[in-house]
Design a protein around this motif. Structure first.
Motif, short mmCIF file in Angstrom:
data_model
loop_
_atom_site.label_atom_id
_atom_site.label_comp_id
_atom_site.label_asym_id
_atom_site.label_seq_id
_atom_site.Cartn_x
_atom_site.Cartn_y
_atom_site.Cartn_z
N GLY A 21 -23.52 -16.15 -48.59
CA GLY A 21 -23.34 -15.60 -47.24
C GLY A 21 -21.90 -15.13 -47.03
O GLY A 21 -21.65 -14.05 -46.47
N ARG A 43 -34.37 -19.09 -40.38
CA ARG A 43 -33.76 -19.97 -39.36
C ARG A 43 -33.88 -19.34 -37.96
O ARG A 43 -34.09 -20.03 -36.98
CB ARG A 43 -32.29 -20.28 -39.69
CG ARG A 43 -32.14 -21.36 -40.77
CD ARG A 43 -30.70 -21.72 -41.01
NE ARG A 43 -29.98 -20.70 -41.72
CZ ARG A 43 -30.00 -20.55 -43.06
NH1 ARG A 43 -30.70 -21.37 -43.81
NH2 ARG A 43 -29.32 -19.57 -43.63
N ASP A 90 -30.04 -11.48 -50.02
CA ASP A 90 -29.41 -12.79 -50.22
C ASP A 90 -30.47 -13.87 -49.98
O ASP A 90 -31.03 -13.96 -48.89
CB ASP A 90 -28.23 -12.86 -49.23
CG ASP A 90 -27.72 -14.26 -48.92
OD1 ASP A 90 -28.21 -15.24 -49.48
OD2 ASP A 90 -26.81 -14.35 -48.06
N ARG A 161 -26.54 -27.47 -40.37
CA ARG A 161 -27.91 -27.25 -40.80
C ARG A 161 -28.56 -28.58 -41.21
O ARG A 161 -27.95 -29.37 -41.90
CB ARG A 161 -27.94 -26.28 -41.99
CG ARG A 161 -27.74 -24.86 -41.54
CD ARG A 161 -27.57 -23.87 -42.67
NE ARG A 161 -28.34 -24.09 -43.86
CZ ARG A 161 -28.31 -23.25 -44.91
NH1 ARG A 161 -27.56 -22.15 -44.85
NH2 ARG A 161 -29.02 -23.49 -45.97
MG MG Z 1 -26.56 -18.42 -46.98
#
Ligand code: MG
Ligand code: G5P
Length: 218
Positions: A21, A43, A90, A161
């Motif tokens: 990321g 998410r 990604d 997370r």
């Molecule tokens: Mg990531």
């Protein structure tokens, strides 16, 4: 630099928390790619409590892979939305079945593989904070938010997370070894994968630009 002449289909691979990321954000700024992160998109669905979000929530929280059929259908639809642009994918593909399915609809041009030692990764996830709506990611000591617990741009709350808990991280690294490493071999045999090693994103970044500049300027 903006990509104009050709549409580049690019992947970024790497273990959980290897910096996909972080490096993707830099690639978007420098080259103008459309960033498509499977994890960020899932998410977002969980946050909005969509049907898909409800279906995948427990997989993400426990650090397990979402089943291939669900994932392939979802990502094929997402890629349709950026069809005429240069994209940077990604988090997908993560299994050979996903890589095969992607290759059949869109053979990719460039695969960037981040190689970061596991002990560095385990240290990082403890300090990770994310802004869910944008996917912006912080790390205490590396890119600390200006105000603790708040996103720099919007001032909204940051979260940790659920899959960054030690047991979920262990599971994610184990799955990476068993399921995702074969994806690296898949692209190696096609001759389009390049490894980038380092303990920090700042160490890896100049290696990536040195590799991409001549390809993307052609
Ligand atoms: Mg990531
Ligand atoms: P994700 O979202 O794809 P992962 O596990 O592949 O999740 P993750 O955790 O998002 O990858 P990353 O993007 O590689 O990591 O790394 P990052 O967020 O940029 O950096 C990690 C932390 O380190 C950040 O806090 C960052 O600030 C910091 N950092 C970066 N560089 C440095 C540095 O040099 N120094 C320091 N100190 N810190 C640094 O997938 C999540 C889940 O979604 C499902 C699965 O359940 C998966 O577990 N999923 C899929 N399931 C099946 N198939 C697919 N294709 C799926 N895609 C997602």
């Amino acid at each position: 630099m903006q990509l104009k002449a050709k549409i580049f289909k690019t992947l970024i691979l790497g273990a959980p928390a290897s910096g996909k990321g972080t490096i993707s954000n830099r690639l978007v700024k420098k080259y103008g790619f459309q960033h498509v992160s499977s994890g960020d998109k899932l998410r977002d669905h969980i946050e909005r409590q969509t049907d898909l979000g409800k279906e995948v929530k427990s997989f993400l929280n426990e650090g397990r892979l979402v089943p291939d059929d669900v994932m392939i259908k979802f990502m094929v639809a997402e890629l349709k939305q950026v069809e005429n642009k240069s994209w940077l994918l990604d988090g997908f593909p993560r299994t050979v079945a996903q890589a095969d399915a992607l290759w059949k609809i869109k053979p990719v041009d460039i695969v960037l593989n981040l190689v970061v030692p596991f002990d560095v990764i385990i240290d990082r996830v403890k300090n990770r904070w994310v802004h869910l709506p944008s996917g912006r990611v912080y790390n205490i000591g590396f890119n600390t938010p200006k105000v603790m617990g708040k996103d720099d741009i919007t001032g909204e709350n940051l979260i940790q997370r659920p899959d960054d808990k030690p047991e979920a991280v262990r599971k994610r690294l184990e799955i990476y070894e068993n399921m995702t490493k074969p994806v690296i071999d898949f692209y190696k045999t096609k001759g389009i994968l390049q490894d980038f090693e380092g303990k920090t994103s700042d160490e890896i970044w100049p290696k990536i630009t040195k590799y991409l500049d001549p390809i993307l300027e052609k």
